[in-house]
Design an enzyme around this catalytic site. Sequence first.
Site, PDB file in Angstrom:
ATOM      1  N   ALA A   1      48.828  46.060  39.453  1.00  0.00           N
ATOM      2  CA  ALA A   1      48.932  47.448  39.010  1.00  0.00           C
ATOM      3  C   ALA A   1      47.521  48.021  39.017  1.00  0.00           C
ATOM      4  O   ALA A   1      46.539  47.280  38.902  1.00  0.00           O
ATOM      5  CB  ALA A   1      49.518  47.493  37.614  1.00  0.00           C
TER       6      ALA A   1
ATOM      7  N   GLY B   1      50.978  42.827  39.310  1.00  0.00           N
ATOM      8  CA  GLY B   1      52.112  43.608  39.825  1.00  0.00           C
ATOM      9  C   GLY B   1      52.430  43.298  41.281  1.00  0.00           C
ATOM     10  O   GLY B   1      53.557  43.505  41.723  1.00  0.00           O
TER      11      GLY B   1
ATOM     12  N   GLU C   1      54.535  40.299  41.128  1.00  0.00           N
ATOM     13  CA  GLU C   1      55.833  40.740  40.587  1.00  0.00           C
ATOM     14  C   GLU C   1      56.645  41.478  41.654  1.00  0.00           C
ATOM     15  O   GLU C   1      57.862  41.312  41.749  1.00  0.00           O
ATOM     16  CB  GLU C   1      55.612  41.630  39.364  1.00  0.00           C
ATOM     17  CG  GLU C   1      55.026  40.855  38.193  1.00  0.00           C
ATOM     18  CD  GLU C   1      54.627  41.766  37.047  1.00  0.00           C
ATOM     19  OE1 GLU C   1      53.687  42.576  37.216  1.00  0.00           O
ATOM     20  OE2 GLU C   1      55.264  41.676  35.983  1.00  0.00           O
TER      21      GLU C   1
ATOM     22  N   GLU D   1      47.004  38.759  34.216  1.00  0.00           N
ATOM     23  CA  GLU D   1      46.981  39.781  33.165  1.00  0.00           C
ATOM     24  C   GLU D   1      46.280  39.331  31.885  1.00  0.00           C
ATOM     25  O   GLU D   1      45.678  40.150  31.190  1.00  0.00           O
ATOM     26  CB  GLU D   1      48.410  40.241  32.828  1.00  0.00           C
ATOM     27  CG  GLU D   1      49.038  41.127  33.885  1.00  0.00           C
ATOM     28  CD  GLU D   1      49.739  40.381  35.007  1.00  0.00           C
ATOM     29  OE1 GLU D   1      49.579  39.153  35.111  1.00  0.00           O
ATOM     30  OE2 GLU D   1      50.454  41.041  35.775  1.00  0.00           O
TER      31      GLU D   1
HETATM   32  N1  COA Z   1      43.499  47.989  40.119  1.00  0.00           N
HETATM   33  C1  COA Z   1      42.599  48.898  40.522  1.00  0.00           C
HETATM   34  N2  COA Z   1      41.660  48.670  41.453  1.00  0.00           N
HETATM   35  C2  COA Z   1      41.628  47.461  42.017  1.00  0.00           C
HETATM   36  C3  COA Z   1      42.538  46.435  41.667  1.00  0.00           C
HETATM   37  C4  COA Z   1      43.499  46.742  40.657  1.00  0.00           C
HETATM   38  N3  COA Z   1      44.395  45.851  40.274  1.00  0.00           N
HETATM   39  N4  COA Z   1      42.242  45.327  42.376  1.00  0.00           N
HETATM   40  C5  COA Z   1      41.197  45.653  43.170  1.00  0.00           C
HETATM   41  N5  COA Z   1      40.823  46.932  42.963  1.00  0.00           N
HETATM   42  C6  COA Z   1      39.759  47.686  43.614  1.00  0.00           C
HETATM   43  C7  COA Z   1      38.391  47.286  43.095  1.00  0.00           C
HETATM   44  O1  COA Z   1      38.108  47.987  41.893  1.00  0.00           O
HETATM   45  C8  COA Z   1      37.510  47.716  44.237  1.00  0.00           C
HETATM   46  O2  COA Z   1      37.361  49.121  44.205  1.00  0.00           O
HETATM   47  P1  COA Z   1      35.895  49.808  44.448  1.00  0.00           P
HETATM   48  O3  COA Z   1      35.492  49.364  45.828  1.00  0.00           O
HETATM   49  O4  COA Z   1      36.166  51.275  44.331  1.00  0.00           O
HETATM   50  O5  COA Z   1      35.016  49.254  43.392  1.00  0.00           O
HETATM   51  C9  COA Z   1      38.366  47.401  45.462  1.00  0.00           C
HETATM   52  O6  COA Z   1      39.713  47.355  44.986  1.00  0.00           O
HETATM   53  C10 COA Z   1      38.018  46.058  46.101  1.00  0.00           C
HETATM   54  O7  COA Z   1      38.144  45.045  45.105  1.00  0.00           O
HETATM   55  P2  COA Z   1      36.960  44.003  44.745  1.00  0.00           P
HETATM   56  O8  COA Z   1      37.186  43.527  43.349  1.00  0.00           O
HETATM   57  O9  COA Z   1      35.616  44.613  45.058  1.00  0.00           O
HETATM   58  O10 COA Z   1      37.253  42.852  45.798  1.00  0.00           O
HETATM   59  P3  COA Z   1      36.872  41.305  45.657  1.00  0.00           P
HETATM   60  O11 COA Z   1      37.096  40.711  46.993  1.00  0.00           O
HETATM   61  O12 COA Z   1      35.531  41.152  45.034  1.00  0.00           O
HETATM   62  O13 COA Z   1      37.950  40.698  44.618  1.00  0.00           O
HETATM   63  C11 COA Z   1      40.153  40.401  43.654  1.00  0.00           C
HETATM   64  C12 COA Z   1      39.320  40.664  44.940  1.00  0.00           C
HETATM   65  C13 COA Z   1      41.618  40.556  44.017  1.00  0.00           C
HETATM   66  C14 COA Z   1      39.893  38.976  43.146  1.00  0.00           C
HETATM   67  C15 COA Z   1      39.750  41.425  42.571  1.00  0.00           C
HETATM   68  O14 COA Z   1      39.815  42.727  43.135  1.00  0.00           O
HETATM   69  C16 COA Z   1      40.606  41.402  41.353  1.00  0.00           C
HETATM   70  O15 COA Z   1      40.480  40.510  40.532  1.00  0.00           O
HETATM   71  N6  COA Z   1      41.467  42.443  41.163  1.00  0.00           N
HETATM   72  C17 COA Z   1      42.238  42.631  39.977  1.00  0.00           C
HETATM   73  C18 COA Z   1      43.404  41.655  39.950  1.00  0.00           C
HETATM   74  C19 COA Z   1      44.195  41.819  38.679  1.00  0.00           C
HETATM   75  O16 COA Z   1      43.748  41.576  37.587  1.00  0.00           O
HETATM   76  N7  COA Z   1      45.437  42.260  38.836  1.00  0.00           N
HETATM   77  C20 COA Z   1      46.347  42.417  37.744  1.00  0.00           C
HETATM   78  C21 COA Z   1      46.352  43.802  37.287  1.00  0.00           C
HETATM   79  S1  COA Z   1      47.510  44.007  35.957  1.00  0.00           S
END
Ligand code: COA
Length: 258
Positions: free
Chosen positions: A65, A110, A113, A133
């Site tokens: 999400a 999400g 999910e 989460e």
């Molecule tokens: N919501 C909003 N933005 C998100 C996102 C999310 N769930 N997951 C990734 N993004 C965005 C990042 O903020 C970043 O945006 P920016 O370039 O404007 O800063 C972009 O997507 C790229 O992500 P980034 O984190 O830089 O890539 P990465 O390769 O370093 O890491 C992940 C990849 C997937 C490990 C990391 O993005 C992550 O942990 N995301 C969140 C996962 C999460 O907690 N999901 C559950 C949400 S309830």
Amino acid sequence: MYQTLLTSLENGIFTITINRPDKLNALNKQVFIDLNTALDEVYTNKEIKSVIITGSGTKAFVAGADISEFSSLTLEQSMALAKAGQDTFFRIENSPKPVVACVNGFALGGGCELAMSCHFRIASDNAKFGQPEVNLGLIPGYGGTQRLVQLIGKGRAMELLMSAGMIDAAAALQYGLVNYVVAQEDLLTKAIAILTVINTKAPLAVTKCIESANAVFDENKNGFDTEVKAFGFCFETEDMKEGTTAFLEKRKANFIGK
Ligand code: COA
């Protein structure tokens, strides 16, 4: 028509691609609005026989999400958010037409999910699954605590949910979370091959398979009773007469979905 999705319809297969690659296809409000519009299409368009859901780019299916929409929600708003997400994913799970997730990278929160609400999953070899989460002081809200237990069992689900751990495609295959792992460039081809076979089967019978299998997890339904009624329903269809007649006449059945 869609701000956050790409869609295409080819040979009865409707492909929905979540298209926010710069945000790793995170599910914001607009994605849910668009997904629901696409699901209206799936439910009503007779040209659509089956569905693929995938993510744009090579890195992520859906990374969760959209966390940027999470700040400053009241108790009521946060519960409404979870309920709306669950309702959308119930529409996928209960779709009368088969829905396959092609998981082309991160399927987190999400995203995991969403993949789990589909009828089955195919992963590319770079896919990663998890419910992170608890890293945010949260739990899954779009059905993740329920479907993860259903799909991989309580012990494995408990560990993933509580640790925010990620599993790779090989582990997902071993857990039964995905049916196949293929190279990224073969992902859609694999799904299309499977759906092309399914699309030749009697559509109403396919719908009744979905309904009956889903009844296993619906406490308001007796699954065996659902199966009996679905079996009877199929007997009344023109396609059942065509299927049995074609078998006896040693020819290919020509199903019309009636
Ligand atoms: N919501 C909003 N933005 C998100 C996102 C999310 N769930 N997951 C990734 N993004 C965005 C990042 O903020 C970043 O945006 P920016 O370039 O404007 O800063 C972009 O997507 C790229 O992500 P980034 O984190 O830089 O890539 P990465 O390769 O370093 O890491 C992940 C990849 C997937 C490990 C990391 O993005 C992550 O942990 N995301 C969140 C996962 C999460 O907690 N999901 C559950 C949400 S309830």
